[in-house]
Design a protein around this motif. Structure first.
Motif, PDB file in Angstrom:
ATOM      1  N   ALA A   1     -50.040  -8.831 -10.411  1.00  0.00           N
ATOM      2  CA  ALA A   1     -48.865  -8.020 -11.792  1.00  0.00           C
ATOM      3  C   ALA A   1     -49.484  -8.418 -13.008  1.00  0.00           C
ATOM      4  N   LEU A   2     -49.811  -9.808 -13.335  1.00  0.00           N
ATOM      5  CA  LEU A   2     -49.028 -10.451 -14.359  1.00  0.00           C
ATOM      6  C   LEU A   2     -50.472  -9.900 -15.294  1.00  0.00           C
ATOM      7  N   GLY A   3     -52.461  -9.665 -14.671  1.00  0.00           N
ATOM      8  CA  GLY A   3     -52.962  -9.566 -15.368  1.00  0.00           C
ATOM      9  C   GLY A   3     -52.986  -8.059 -15.684  1.00  0.00           C
ATOM     10  N   GLY A   4     -52.229  -7.114 -14.536  1.00  0.00           N
ATOM     11  CA  GLY A   4     -52.430  -4.987 -14.650  1.00  0.00           C
ATOM     12  C   GLY A   4     -51.474  -6.054 -15.667  1.00  0.00           C
ATOM     13  N   LEU A   5     -50.847  -5.574 -15.730  1.00  0.00           N
ATOM     14  CA  LEU A   5     -49.007  -6.184 -17.064  1.00  0.00           C
ATOM     15  C   LEU A   5     -49.548  -6.224 -18.348  1.00  0.00           C
ATOM     16  N   ALA A   6     -50.934  -7.449 -18.293  1.00  0.00           N
ATOM     17  CA  ALA A   6     -51.290  -7.591 -19.704  1.00  0.00           C
ATOM     18  C   ALA A   6     -52.711  -6.634 -19.963  1.00  0.00           C
ATOM     19  N   ALA A   7     -53.382  -6.064 -19.200  1.00  0.00           N
ATOM     20  CA  ALA A   7     -54.371  -5.258 -19.368  1.00  0.00           C
ATOM     21  C   ALA A   7     -54.024  -3.823 -20.279  1.00  0.00           C
ATOM     22  N   SER A   8     -52.768  -4.019 -19.418  1.00  0.00           N
ATOM     23  CA  SER A   8     -52.065  -2.113 -19.859  1.00  0.00           C
ATOM     24  C   SER A   8     -51.111  -2.750 -21.016  1.00  0.00           C
TER      25      SER A   8
ATOM     26  N   ASP B   1     -34.076 -10.577 -23.574  1.00  0.00           N
ATOM     27  CA  ASP B   1     -33.974  -8.785 -23.588  1.00  0.00           C
ATOM     28  C   ASP B   1     -35.633  -8.728 -24.377  1.00  0.00           C
ATOM     29  N   ASP B   2     -36.335  -9.355 -23.911  1.00  0.00           N
ATOM     30  CA  ASP B   2     -38.001  -9.214 -24.035  1.00  0.00           C
ATOM     31  C   ASP B   2     -38.291  -8.159 -22.950  1.00  0.00           C
ATOM     32  N   PHE B   3     -39.002  -7.064 -23.295  1.00  0.00           N
ATOM     33  CA  PHE B   3     -38.734  -6.053 -21.993  1.00  0.00           C
ATOM     34  C   PHE B   3     -40.333  -6.251 -21.324  1.00  0.00           C
ATOM     35  N   LEU B   4     -41.250  -7.828 -21.846  1.00  0.00           N
ATOM     36  CA  LEU B   4     -42.368  -8.071 -21.471  1.00  0.00           C
ATOM     37  C   LEU B   4     -41.927  -8.818 -20.503  1.00  0.00           C
ATOM     38  N   ILE B   5     -41.102  -9.909 -20.571  1.00  0.00           N
ATOM     39  CA  ILE B   5     -40.917 -11.111 -19.625  1.00  0.00           C
ATOM     40  C   ILE B   5     -40.250 -10.499 -18.728  1.00  0.00           C
ATOM     41  N   ARG B   6     -38.897  -9.021 -18.817  1.00  0.00           N
ATOM     42  CA  ARG B   6     -38.334  -8.803 -17.678  1.00  0.00           C
ATOM     43  C   ARG B   6     -40.149  -8.187 -17.264  1.00  0.00           C
ATOM     44  N   ALA B   7     -40.705  -7.208 -17.747  1.00  0.00           N
ATOM     45  CA  ALA B   7     -41.942  -6.994 -16.617  1.00  0.00           C
ATOM     46  C   ALA B   7     -42.187  -7.762 -15.988  1.00  0.00           C
ATOM     47  N   ALA B   8     -42.556  -8.836 -16.527  1.00  0.00           N
ATOM     48  CA  ALA B   8     -43.627  -9.514 -16.056  1.00  0.00           C
ATOM     49  C   ALA B   8     -43.010 -10.777 -14.849  1.00  0.00           C
ATOM     50  N   LEU B   9     -41.591 -10.803 -14.920  1.00  0.00           N
ATOM     51  CA  LEU B   9     -40.739 -11.260 -13.302  1.00  0.00           C
ATOM     52  C   LEU B   9     -40.346  -9.856 -12.301  1.00  0.00           C
ATOM     53  N   ALA B  10     -40.591  -8.761 -13.051  1.00  0.00           N
ATOM     54  CA  ALA B  10     -39.865  -7.662 -12.013  1.00  0.00           C
ATOM     55  C   ALA B  10     -41.365  -7.571 -11.189  1.00  0.00           C
ATOM     56  N   GLY B  11     -42.585  -7.959 -11.742  1.00  0.00           N
ATOM     57  CA  GLY B  11     -44.046  -7.744 -11.669  1.00  0.00           C
ATOM     58  C   GLY B  11     -44.586  -8.508 -10.535  1.00  0.00           C
ATOM     59  N   LEU B  12     -43.947 -10.122 -10.364  1.00  0.00           N
ATOM     60  CA  LEU B  12     -43.676 -11.467 -10.194  1.00  0.00           C
ATOM     61  C   LEU B  12     -42.517 -11.314  -8.976  1.00  0.00           C
ATOM     62  N   GLY B  13     -41.628 -10.280  -8.795  1.00  0.00           N
ATOM     63  CA  GLY B  13     -40.475 -10.884  -7.658  1.00  0.00           C
ATOM     64  C   GLY B  13     -40.746  -9.574  -7.178  1.00  0.00           C
ATOM     65  N   VAL B  14     -41.765  -8.479  -7.262  1.00  0.00           N
ATOM     66  CA  VAL B  14     -41.922  -7.389  -5.815  1.00  0.00           C
ATOM     67  C   VAL B  14     -43.184  -8.038  -5.685  1.00  0.00           C
TER      68      VAL B  14
END
Length: 269
Positions: free
Chosen positions: A226-233, A4-17
């Motif tokens: 993906a993870l670094g870009g998500l954190a920086a964003s 349910d945490d959107f950041l966790i979902r975003a991180a998993l999506a980035g890792l998948g891609v």
């Protein structure tokens, strides 16, 4: 729940891609297929427009149009066409027709920027299932055909001598590329998909002594981006898709500078 945490979902999506795009990107780099990836990605916007117009799954529309474009380009590549010109015409035409098609969709609300540059923070649990399902399919295809793909990439003549049909291996890459484009459109958007294919693989190349090492390193670099870009964003309040690509580009720059310095020091010693 954790998802349910959107950041966790975003991180998993980035890792998948990242896991799907980076190993495939190694073949894109080896075969010098950068424009091929671009054309396939641009066609996805036309697929999005058709999917919304016919009220079907956006993923299905993007996948079908990406597959059609990739197949068309593969078919034309052996027919004497000037491929750089043909790819440019097809890529930009598909993108333009897609953008025009979207403008005709009355009564359909669409965030065009999300499809062009990605909207990883809006990834749902359903999107995650599609992304990881697509990533699993791509990785399974590459693992199954790895040696044959490598042989066909290194030398079509050697492939024929070994009983491998290079055209069949090209079709495998075409299918994998279409799947990656369809799953990555939500994360980085059609304009940045080619960057996620090429930049991590290009960064891994100077650090790799074998093709397998390059594919693994490319996946690690893509996941880091993906993870670094998500954190920086999140910290800088910048667009997430472009920020992910920026981090990948910075890693590439560091690797290139490091490789140049290593060679320079080796020559002086």
């Amino acid at each position: 729940m954790m998802l349910d945490d959107f950041l966790i979902r975003a991180a998993l999506a980035g890792l998948g891609v990242a896991l799907a795009a980076a190993p495939l990107g190694s073949f894109v780099v080896w075969r010098r297929m950068a424009y091929f990836g671009d054309a396939t990605a641009h066609a996805a916007i036309l697929g999005v427009a058709l999917a919304l117009g016919f009220s079907v799954s956006v993923f299905a529309g993007a996948l079908v149009m990406s597959l059609v474009m990739a197949t068309a380009v593969s078919t034309l590549s052996g027919r004497g066409f000037a491929m750089d010109t043909m790819l440019g015409v097809m890529a930009h035409s598909a993108l333009a027709f897609g953008l025009v098609g979207v403008s005709f969709l009355s009564g359909v609300r669409i965030d065009l920027m999300a499809y062009l540059f990605g909207d990883i923070l809006a990834v749902s649990r359903g999107d995650l299932a599609v992304i990881w399902g697509g990533a699993g399919l791509v990785l399974a295809l590459l693992a199954w055909r790895w040696q044959a793909l490598l042989t066909a990439t290194l030398s079509p003549d050697l492939a024929y001598a070994s009983g491998i049909d290079p055209r069949r291996e090209q079709l495998v890459l075409t299918l994998a590329l279409a799947v990656v484009v369809a799953v990555a459109i939500k994360v980085v958007g059609v304009l940045l998909i080619a960057a996620m294919l090429i930049v991590p693989a290009a960064a891994a190349r100077p650090l790799s002594a074998t093709p397998e090492r390059m594919a693994v390193l490319a996946a690690i670099i893509a996941a880091t981006a993906a993870l670094g870009g998500l954190a920086a964003s999140f910290r800088l309040d910048t667009p997430t898709g472009p920020t992910i690509v920026c981090v990948a580009a910075l890693i590439f720059a560091v690797v290139m500078v490091g490789s140049h310095l290593t060679r320079a020091l080796g020559n002086t010693s």
